[in-house]
Design a protein around this motif. Structure first.
Motif, PDB file in Angstrom:
ATOM      1  N   MET A   1       0.833  -1.200   0.000  1.00 35.23           N
ATOM      2  CA  MET A   1       0.000   0.000   0.000  1.00 35.23           C
ATOM      3  C   MET A   1       0.866   1.247   0.000  1.00 35.23           C
ATOM      4  O   MET A   1       0.583   2.197  -0.707  1.00 35.23           O
ATOM      5  CB  MET A   1      -0.938   0.010   1.208  1.00 35.23           C
ATOM      6  N   SER A   2       1.917   1.254   0.796  1.00 37.55           N
ATOM      7  CA  SER A   2       2.768   2.441   0.830  1.00 37.55           C
ATOM      8  C   SER A   2       3.507   2.605  -0.487  1.00 37.55           C
ATOM      9  O   SER A   2       3.747   3.712  -0.933  1.00 37.55           O
ATOM     10  CB  SER A   2       3.741   2.382   2.007  1.00 37.55           C
ATOM     11  N   SER A   3       3.858   1.491  -1.123  1.00 34.59           N
ATOM     12  CA  SER A   3       4.508   1.561  -2.422  1.00 34.59           C
ATOM     13  C   SER A   3       3.554   2.167  -3.444  1.00 34.59           C
ATOM     14  O   SER A   3       3.937   3.006  -4.243  1.00 34.59           O
ATOM     15  CB  SER A   3       4.945   0.160  -2.866  1.00 34.59           C
ATOM     16  N   SER A   4       2.300   1.752  -3.389  1.00 32.71           N
ATOM     17  CA  SER A   4       1.297   2.295  -4.293  1.00 32.71           C
ATOM     18  C   SER A   4       1.081   3.788  -4.026  1.00 32.71           C
ATOM     19  O   SER A   4       0.969   4.578  -4.957  1.00 32.71           O
ATOM     20  CB  SER A   4      -0.014   1.527  -4.127  1.00 32.71           C
ATOM     21  N   ALA A   5       1.028   4.149  -2.759  1.00 30.78           N
ATOM     22  CA  ALA A   5       0.864   5.562  -2.405  1.00 30.78           C
ATOM     23  C   ALA A   5       2.076   6.372  -2.874  1.00 30.78           C
ATOM     24  O   ALA A   5       1.927   7.488  -3.362  1.00 30.78           O
ATOM     25  CB  ALA A   5       0.671   5.706  -0.904  1.00 30.78           C
ATOM     26  N   LEU A   6       3.254   5.799  -2.745  1.00 31.06           N
ATOM     27  CA  LEU A   6       4.473   6.472  -3.196  1.00 31.06           C
ATOM     28  C   LEU A   6       4.455   6.649  -4.709  1.00 31.06           C
ATOM     29  O   LEU A   6       4.813   7.712  -5.222  1.00 31.06           O
ATOM     30  CB  LEU A   6       5.709   5.682  -2.755  1.00 31.06           C
ATOM     31  N   GLN A   7       4.019   5.610  -5.421  1.00 27.62           N
ATOM     32  CA  GLN A   7       3.925   5.714  -6.878  1.00 27.62           C
ATOM     33  C   GLN A   7       2.986   6.842  -7.279  1.00 27.62           C
ATOM     34  O   GLN A   7       3.296   7.621  -8.175  1.00 27.62           O
ATOM     35  CB  GLN A   7       3.418   4.405  -7.484  1.00 27.62           C
ATOM     36  N   LYS A   8       1.829   6.923  -6.642  1.00 34.58           N
ATOM     37  CA  LYS A   8       0.865   7.987  -6.962  1.00 34.58           C
ATOM     38  C   LYS A   8       1.444   9.354  -6.645  1.00 34.58           C
ATOM     39  O   LYS A   8       1.265  10.305  -7.415  1.00 34.58           O
ATOM     40  CB  LYS A   8      -0.435   7.776  -6.187  1.00 34.58           C
ATOM     41  N   TRP A   9       2.152   9.462  -5.528  1.00 35.95           N
ATOM     42  CA  TRP A   9       2.742  10.739  -5.140  1.00 35.95           C
ATOM     43  C   TRP A   9       3.772  11.179  -6.177  1.00 35.95           C
ATOM     44  O   TRP A   9       3.775  12.336  -6.617  1.00 35.95           O
ATOM     45  CB  TRP A   9       3.376  10.610  -3.746  1.00 35.95           C
ATOM     46  N   ILE A  10       4.635  10.265  -6.573  1.00 37.61           N
ATOM     47  CA  ILE A  10       5.668  10.591  -7.570  1.00 37.61           C
ATOM     48  C   ILE A  10       5.010  10.940  -8.908  1.00 37.61           C
ATOM     49  O   ILE A  10       5.411  11.887  -9.585  1.00 37.61           O
ATOM     50  CB  ILE A  10       6.663   9.425  -7.720  1.00 37.61           C
ATOM     51  N   TYR A  11       4.007  10.175  -9.287  1.00 40.28           N
ATOM     52  CA  TYR A  11       3.288  10.428 -10.545  1.00 40.28           C
ATOM     53  C   TYR A  11       2.698  11.838 -10.548  1.00 40.28           C
ATOM     54  O   TYR A  11       2.848  12.584 -11.508  1.00 40.28           O
ATOM     55  CB  TYR A  11       2.195   9.373 -10.720  1.00 40.28           C
ATOM     56  N   ASN A  12       2.031  12.193  -9.450  1.00 40.85           N
ATOM     57  CA  ASN A  12       1.425  13.522  -9.367  1.00 40.85           C
ATOM     58  C   ASN A  12       2.466  14.626  -9.273  1.00 40.85           C
ATOM     59  O   ASN A  12       2.250  15.738  -9.748  1.00 40.85           O
ATOM     60  CB  ASN A  12       0.451  13.590  -8.186  1.00 40.85           C
TER      61      ASN A  12
ATOM     62  N   PRO B   1      -8.389  21.553 -14.804  1.00 43.46           N
ATOM     63  CA  PRO B   1      -9.044  21.377 -13.501  1.00 43.46           C
ATOM     64  C   PRO B   1      -8.674  19.995 -12.947  1.00 43.46           C
ATOM     65  O   PRO B   1      -8.494  19.043 -13.712  1.00 43.46           O
ATOM     66  CB  PRO B   1     -10.534  21.447 -13.834  1.00 43.46           C
ATOM     67  N   LYS B   2      -8.569  19.885 -11.645  1.00 43.50           N
ATOM     68  CA  LYS B   2      -8.075  18.657 -11.022  1.00 43.50           C
ATOM     69  C   LYS B   2      -8.858  17.412 -11.434  1.00 43.50           C
ATOM     70  O   LYS B   2      -8.281  16.337 -11.586  1.00 43.50           O
ATOM     71  CB  LYS B   2      -8.064  18.788  -9.499  1.00 43.50           C
ATOM     72  N   ASP B   3     -10.138  17.541 -11.683  1.00 42.77           N
ATOM     73  CA  ASP B   3     -10.927  16.371 -12.078  1.00 42.77           C
ATOM     74  C   ASP B   3     -10.588  15.889 -13.493  1.00 42.77           C
ATOM     75  O   ASP B   3     -10.995  14.797 -13.891  1.00 42.77           O
ATOM     76  CB  ASP B   3     -12.428  16.658 -11.952  1.00 42.77           C
ATOM     77  N   GLN B   4      -9.804  16.669 -14.244  1.00 39.34           N
ATOM     78  CA  GLN B   4      -9.395  16.278 -15.593  1.00 39.34           C
ATOM     79  C   GLN B   4      -7.933  15.824 -15.655  1.00 39.34           C
ATOM     80  O   GLN B   4      -7.447  15.473 -16.731  1.00 39.34           O
ATOM     81  CB  GLN B   4      -9.613  17.432 -16.564  1.00 39.34           C
ATOM     82  N   TRP B   5      -7.222  15.848 -14.525  1.00 39.93           N
ATOM     83  CA  TRP B   5      -5.842  15.372 -14.505  1.00 39.93           C
ATOM     84  C   TRP B   5      -5.828  13.881 -14.834  1.00 39.93           C
ATOM     85  O   TRP B   5      -6.735  13.137 -14.459  1.00 39.93           O
ATOM     86  CB  TRP B   5      -5.212  15.574 -13.134  1.00 39.93           C
ATOM     87  N   THR B   6      -4.781  13.447 -15.503  1.00 35.59           N
ATOM     88  CA  THR B   6      -4.612  12.023 -15.763  1.00 35.59           C
ATOM     89  C   THR B   6      -4.253  11.326 -14.460  1.00 35.59           C
ATOM     90  O   THR B   6      -3.345  11.757 -13.751  1.00 35.59           O
ATOM     91  CB  THR B   6      -3.482  11.791 -16.794  1.00 35.59           C
ATOM     92  N   LYS B   7      -4.978  10.269 -14.160  1.00 35.17           N
ATOM     93  CA  LYS B   7      -4.714   9.497 -12.947  1.00 35.17           C
ATOM     94  C   LYS B   7      -3.806   8.323 -13.290  1.00 35.17           C
ATOM     95  O   LYS B   7      -3.876   7.785 -14.393  1.00 35.17           O
ATOM     96  CB  LYS B   7      -6.019   8.979 -12.354  1.00 35.17           C
ATOM     97  N   LEU B   8      -2.957   7.941 -12.350  1.00 36.71           N
ATOM     98  CA  LEU B   8      -2.023   6.835 -12.564  1.00 36.71           C
ATOM     99  C   LEU B   8      -2.753   5.597 -13.045  1.00 36.71           C
ATOM    100  O   LEU B   8      -2.301   4.927 -13.977  1.00 36.71           O
ATOM    101  CB  LEU B   8      -1.242   6.537 -11.276  1.00 36.71           C
ATOM    102  N   GLU B   9      -3.884   5.293 -12.436  1.00 31.22           N
ATOM    103  CA  GLU B   9      -4.609   4.077 -12.813  1.00 31.22           C
ATOM    104  C   GLU B   9      -5.239   4.173 -14.198  1.00 31.22           C
ATOM    105  O   GLU B   9      -5.557   3.146 -14.810  1.00 31.22           O
ATOM    106  CB  GLU B   9      -5.655   3.701 -11.759  1.00 31.22           C
TER     107      GLU B   9
END
Length: 111
Positions: free
Chosen positions: A11-22, A76-84
């Motif tokens: 879970m922390s790895s996934s959270a880290l990936q999302k943080w780095i992606y953003n 707008p934030k709702d249009q940002w590309t999400k990692l998933e």
């Protein structure tokens, strides 16, 4: 007990990936990771192999990102590309092209 530690680490790895992606910022203008690849000969060949509609979608994302950059704006934030939602649509083809080049080179050296 061990399973909880593994789950927490994952879970922390996934959270880290999302943080780095953003943190990277390209998602704020709607780009995908493969949109950022430098156009080497291998990438150009992989692009040639893509269906036309995928190229059109890629070009739209790149043009929109360039326009936003010129205007010093982000989506707008709702249009940002999400990692998933980010698909590696080009990387597998680039890897195939590289592998084919290596195989061709080996074949030419042996014949």
């Amino acid at each position: 007990m061990a399973m909880n530690m593994i789950q927490k680490r994952f879970m922390s790895s996934s959270a880290l990936q999302k943080w780095i992606y953003n943190l990277s910022g390209f998602n704020r203008v709607g780009l995908w990771r493969d949109d950022l690849l430098l156009e080497t000969p291998e990438v150009k060949e992989a692009l040639r192999r893509l269906p036309e509609y995928v190229i059109d979608e890629r070009n739209y994302r790149i043009i929109r990102a360039a326009q936003l950059s010129l205007e010093h704006r982000i989506l707008p934030k709702d249009q940002w590309t999400k990692l998933e939602d980010d698909k590696l649509y080009l990387t597998p083809l680039v890897n195939d092209v590289i592998k084919e080049k290596e195989e061709r080179k080996q074949w030419e050296n042996n014949h």
